[in-house]
Design a protein around this motif. Sequence first.
Motif, PDB file in Angstrom:
ATOM      1  N   PHE A 106       7.523 -16.434   9.040  1.00 53.68           N
ATOM      2  CA  PHE A 106       6.438 -16.375  10.015  1.00 53.68           C
ATOM      3  C   PHE A 106       5.135 -15.969   9.329  1.00 53.68           C
ATOM      4  CE2 PHE A 106       9.649 -16.408  13.374  1.00 53.68           C
ATOM      5  CZ  PHE A 106       8.993 -17.111  14.380  1.00 53.68           C
ATOM      6  N   THR A 107       5.238 -15.102   8.318  1.00 51.49           N
ATOM      7  CA  THR A 107       4.048 -14.656   7.603  1.00 51.49           C
ATOM      8  C   THR A 107       3.272 -15.828   7.018  1.00 51.49           C
ATOM      9  OG1 THR A 107       5.239 -12.630   7.029  1.00 51.49           O
ATOM     10  CG2 THR A 107       3.228 -13.086   5.804  1.00 51.49           C
ATOM     11  N   THR A 122      -7.621  -6.263   6.634  1.00 49.83           N
ATOM     12  CA  THR A 122      -6.281  -5.738   6.435  1.00 49.83           C
ATOM     13  C   THR A 122      -6.392  -4.375   5.777  1.00 49.83           C
ATOM     14  OG1 THR A 122      -4.062  -6.257   5.594  1.00 49.83           O
ATOM     15  CG2 THR A 122      -5.927  -6.782   4.168  1.00 49.83           C
ATOM     16  N   ALA A 123      -5.299  -3.646   5.774  1.00 53.20           N
ATOM     17  CA  ALA A 123      -5.292  -2.285   5.236  1.00 53.20           C
ATOM     18  C   ALA A 123      -4.377  -2.225   4.014  1.00 53.20           C
ATOM     19  CB  ALA A 123      -4.839  -1.284   6.301  1.00 53.20           C
ATOM     20  N   GLN A 127      -1.382  -8.680  -0.086  1.00 53.87           N
ATOM     21  CA  GLN A 127      -0.227  -9.354  -0.660  1.00 53.87           C
ATOM     22  C   GLN A 127       0.925  -9.430   0.333  1.00 53.87           C
ATOM     23  OE1 GLN A 127       2.860  -7.736  -1.904  1.00 53.87           O
ATOM     24  NE2 GLN A 127       3.588  -9.208  -3.418  1.00 53.87           N
ATOM     25  N   GLY A 128       1.192  -8.349   1.058  1.00 52.90           N
ATOM     26  CA  GLY A 128       2.285  -8.347   2.020  1.00 52.90           C
ATOM     27  C   GLY A 128       2.100  -9.372   3.113  1.00 52.90           C
ATOM     28  N   ASN A 129       0.851  -9.542   3.557  1.00 53.68           N
ATOM     29  CA  ASN A 129       0.542 -10.529   4.586  1.00 53.68           C
ATOM     30  C   ASN A 129       0.217 -11.905   3.996  1.00 53.68           C
ATOM     31  OD1 ASN A 129       0.680  -9.149   7.190  1.00 53.68           O
ATOM     32  ND2 ASN A 129      -0.929  -7.843   6.360  1.00 53.68           N
ATOM     33  N   LYS A 130       0.348 -12.040   2.675  1.00 55.11           N
ATOM     34  CA  LYS A 130       0.137 -13.309   1.973  1.00 55.11           C
ATOM     35  C   LYS A 130      -1.261 -13.883   2.229  1.00 55.11           C
ATOM     36  CE  LYS A 130       5.068 -14.339   2.008  1.00 55.11           C
ATOM     37  NZ  LYS A 130       6.137 -15.327   2.303  1.00 55.11           N
TER      38      LYS A 130
END
Length: 634
Positions: A321-322, A343-344, A348-351
Amino acid sequence: MHELLSKLESSESLHSMSIEQLEQLGSEIRDVLCNLLATRTAHFASNLGVVELCLALHSVFDFRRDRLIWDTGHQIYPHKLITGRYNDFQSIRMKGGLMGYPNPSESEYDLFMTGHAGCSVSTALGLKSGDDLQNEGSRKSIAVIGDGAFPSGIVFEAMNNAGELNSDLIVILNDNKMSICPRVGAVANYLDRLRTNPFYTGLKSEVVKVLNKLPLFGDPAEKLLAQIKEGVKAGMVGGMLFEEFGFRYIGPIDGHDIHLMRKYLEMVKNQKGPTLLHVVTEKGRGYKPAERDPVYFHTPPAFEDEDGSPKVRSTLEKPAFTNFARDAILSQMHKNEKVTVMTAAMCQGNKLEPVRDAFADRFFDVGICESHAVAFAAGQAKTGLRPIVAIYSTFMQRSYDQIFQEVSLQNLPVCMMMDRAGLTGPDGPTHHGVFDIGYMRVFPNIVMMAPGDATEVEPMLEFALQHNGPTSIRYPKSSALTFERPCQPIELGKSETIRWATDGAIIACGAMLQQALAAADLLKQEGIEVAVINARFIKPLDTEMLAQVFEECRFVVTVEEGALMGGFGSAVLETACQHGWDTRSLRTLGLPDRFIEHGERNDLLADLGLDAAGIAVACRTLSARYSDASHAGV
């Protein structure tokens, strides 16, 4: 293979080890970490970077009595290996095994379950205050916090309080120039200046030469030298940020030199008042690919090492989903120049790297400061922009007050995209994003959505960016399937009926649609035909659809990957009560009122009765209980 580590029953043995033995122990720890990555994904670069720091701490302090808090505890692996958990280490992040974060139920050495950033200074100060009040003042209290977490607002709140209390608190600033991605902001720039100032570098080398000639334990000359060093630094450079908060600043020092760190730790051990020791480390230390690319190797997929080069094990997983959320954001930014993204520290985590690279002027990484991110977005929205706040569900709750005051109360068009909403698998209870429905649903004005499959992500985001008020979109850390069906537009508060039947109805919230459809297939084989509804909207609910299913279907089952208390099922029950519908045939499926341990997502769903088989069991039970006669009220 691990000569020292395999025989280490507790960290007390480190007190009598030579520097050479400690260095060998460090090599063995790194070997264990590399072997682990051959079997599963795990936090890697951050753990490689703190090996010497961990060994130095445990060789100077006795943490059976002294207090140690690891901030953002994903760098806890070396600590676990030397505190009696070597034999169980291969179970880490597996169901029933060791947690990938500190866990007080595992060991007396783990005081808090720390999975969020910034709280270590506050909790360590609280521990010191509590010990002092109970005549346990000889206990030392230490917080280890990274430079990426350091700008968190709560850190400065704690430092402000520590300076006022003048407690003997030790804060170790682990400076590796990284969060998950390279850290950002003014504090990061300040630390860079401290680290690279040639006067500091020269002074440090001279101090080291003298310190190495001094006794290890509490020599008055060593303390005098430290005081002189600090006085010279303050005079040459001006007021230090940390000293303005009442902290004695010491450093920066090489965090991979065990001998040097032991000397400095002995120095600060009996220092009066709050002290900050600035330690410089290298994320990924000891494994060249991780040193070169610490972002990728933060939590890399399982890999095999071939002659010093990682070879990732093949995977057939579908895009997550990301990925679809990232692509939807990128598409909307191309379409609308008023769309911004913040973003915080989770680029990278949220691509979101492609978004950052393509629209650098409209992309804002604010660091690990979620409250600021949401309030900042509110300010942008007030000017007419359309900000998207992309933060994990479990981290978004840190901005709860700003969601209330700055966004919902003002009815501003801020879109909150919450990745990892639901069970996050091996990351465990600190990261499971299971409370966002409950904590957001209570606020007026917010529209809440959850895509049932990959095709709904972009139209939901487009709807959110056209809606004149706050919105949220939640989606899990899982592969995103696509269900072939006629495309129905996203309309405010309208669900999607995938199948219709009257033996019962399954109303799926978000990605639980996959399990609901599979459960319906199982039931059909038994002659039970159920409707499957894709809720789409958590708030407002589709009351027309609910009226129909309560009127025409023998039973109704809601399914959500979130906490039942205050969740989607609760919203359906509240609506049914308000309309006077018969709720005796309603069953809500979701997470019970307890924290869920770590494990693979599919295993956890099965344990909780949220997989296809579990949903089918609930439907089967209701079908047997509510016959046509009972449904008619006879």
